[in-house]
Design a protein around this motif. Sequence first.
Motif, PDB file in Angstrom:
ATOM      1  N   ASP A 184     -16.605   1.698  22.482  1.00 20.15           N
ATOM      2  CA  ASP A 184     -16.225   1.592  21.200  1.00 20.15           C
ATOM      3  C   ASP A 184     -15.258   2.504  20.780  1.00 20.15           C
ATOM      4  OD1 ASP A 184     -18.051  -0.451  21.118  1.00 20.15           O
ATOM      5  OD2 ASP A 184     -19.529   0.542  19.807  1.00 20.15           O
ATOM      6  N   GLN A 185     -14.969   3.651  21.454  1.00 18.28           N
ATOM      7  CA  GLN A 185     -13.825   4.516  21.085  1.00 18.28           C
ATOM      8  C   GLN A 185     -12.474   4.266  21.633  1.00 18.28           C
ATOM      9  OE1 GLN A 185     -15.095   8.729  21.898  1.00 18.28           O
ATOM     10  NE2 GLN A 185     -17.030   8.463  20.874  1.00 18.28           N
ATOM     11  N   HIS A 186     -12.770   3.151  22.618  1.00 18.23           N
ATOM     12  CA  HIS A 186     -11.523   2.809  23.560  1.00 18.23           C
ATOM     13  C   HIS A 186     -11.386   1.247  23.531  1.00 18.23           C
ATOM     14  CE1 HIS A 186     -11.255   7.038  24.927  1.00 18.23           C
ATOM     15  NE2 HIS A 186     -12.574   7.054  25.097  1.00 18.23           N
ATOM     16  N   PRO A 187     -11.291   0.454  22.325  1.00 21.93           N
ATOM     17  CA  PRO A 187     -11.720  -0.945  22.280  1.00 21.93           C
ATOM     18  C   PRO A 187     -10.282  -1.484  22.926  1.00 21.93           C
ATOM     19  CG  PRO A 187     -10.540  -0.026  20.330  1.00 21.93           C
ATOM     20  CD  PRO A 187     -11.153   1.275  20.859  1.00 21.93           C
ATOM     21  N   ASP A 188      -9.232  -1.180  23.027  1.00 22.28           N
ATOM     22  CA  ASP A 188      -7.908  -1.618  23.824  1.00 22.28           C
ATOM     23  C   ASP A 188      -7.609  -1.368  24.996  1.00 22.28           C
ATOM     24  OD1 ASP A 188      -7.560  -2.998  21.269  1.00 22.28           O
ATOM     25  OD2 ASP A 188      -6.289  -1.274  20.483  1.00 22.28           O
ATOM     26  N   THR A 189      -8.737  -0.535  25.726  1.00 20.59           N
ATOM     27  CA  THR A 189      -8.524  -0.235  27.266  1.00 20.59           C
ATOM     28  C   THR A 189      -9.416  -0.847  27.983  1.00 20.59           C
ATOM     29  OG1 THR A 189      -7.694   2.217  26.086  1.00 20.59           O
ATOM     30  CG2 THR A 189      -8.342   2.014  28.504  1.00 20.59           C
TER      31      THR A 189
END
Length: 291
Positions: A184-189
């Motif tokens: 959730d801390q890296h939604p676009d990765t």
Amino acid sequence: MSEGKRKFQGDDKKRKKKYRSDGTPIWGKRHVEGPGVWVSCVKGKEKQTVGEIYELFESVAAELWAKSEDKGVASHDSDAENEDANLSLEDQIANEISAMKRPRTHPEQRFANCQTNTPCVVFISCKPPVNPVDLVVKCIRNIEETGVTRTRYVHRLVPVSGTCVANLPEIQSLCQRVFGDFFDQHPDTKFKYKIELRVRNHTTIDRSTLIQHVAQSVPEGHTVDLENPKLFILVEVFKSICGISIVEDYYRLHKFNVMEIANGSKKPDAVAESRVGPATGKEEAGKGKTT
């Protein structure tokens, strides 16, 4: 007959299923409570390992998570000094005596040793705001930079972001929580990952089944890469306990083996100072090997 029935009903109440605040069921009890850090060490030196790990972790945690209460105490002491400066000598002496009689308050301990009852294995539970992954990575990077382990008996550190009873429903629930917190801390990765599973003293769940269930819990869009992964999902199963975390640079950092990191550093003199000793180091290290 009636006593037996009442006893059975009492046992049935004890077996009543419990639930977490998020609605997921709790399927068993455990003595090792995470998040925390698994520590493998020299056989017979478990007690000493706990002592030196406390000292190391407290030192590193003080750098990463400065306690707000410490700041408050410092501010209070500063205010008290300013007030004392305006008092007479007799009043200052009276205040000092009063402060000496006042009971001291100790900050809450960040770490707690959980009994494993197993040679070479220690588990240190971490309390918020300590993050076991950040803690271990900081320790390892310090060793990488200085060549000094600051420990005598520790072999390897393995952080776990959470622990659960080693059965499939609990493991899936733990995966959802740990993976949710991270991804959730890296939604676009979209990450390439590898599952690193280590099983000790456990025969209930076979490796392939466990890996399959962990992989199924990874959010969609992230792919397995056994050759060049960006992330490593560490799954540590010890007896009836399973711990899970997500780390980077796991292979480059020698799987968090402190002595291998120290031996690979560019400061051989510092490495020699950090070892157990020229006469007993190799002998004791050999005793602590585990499979």
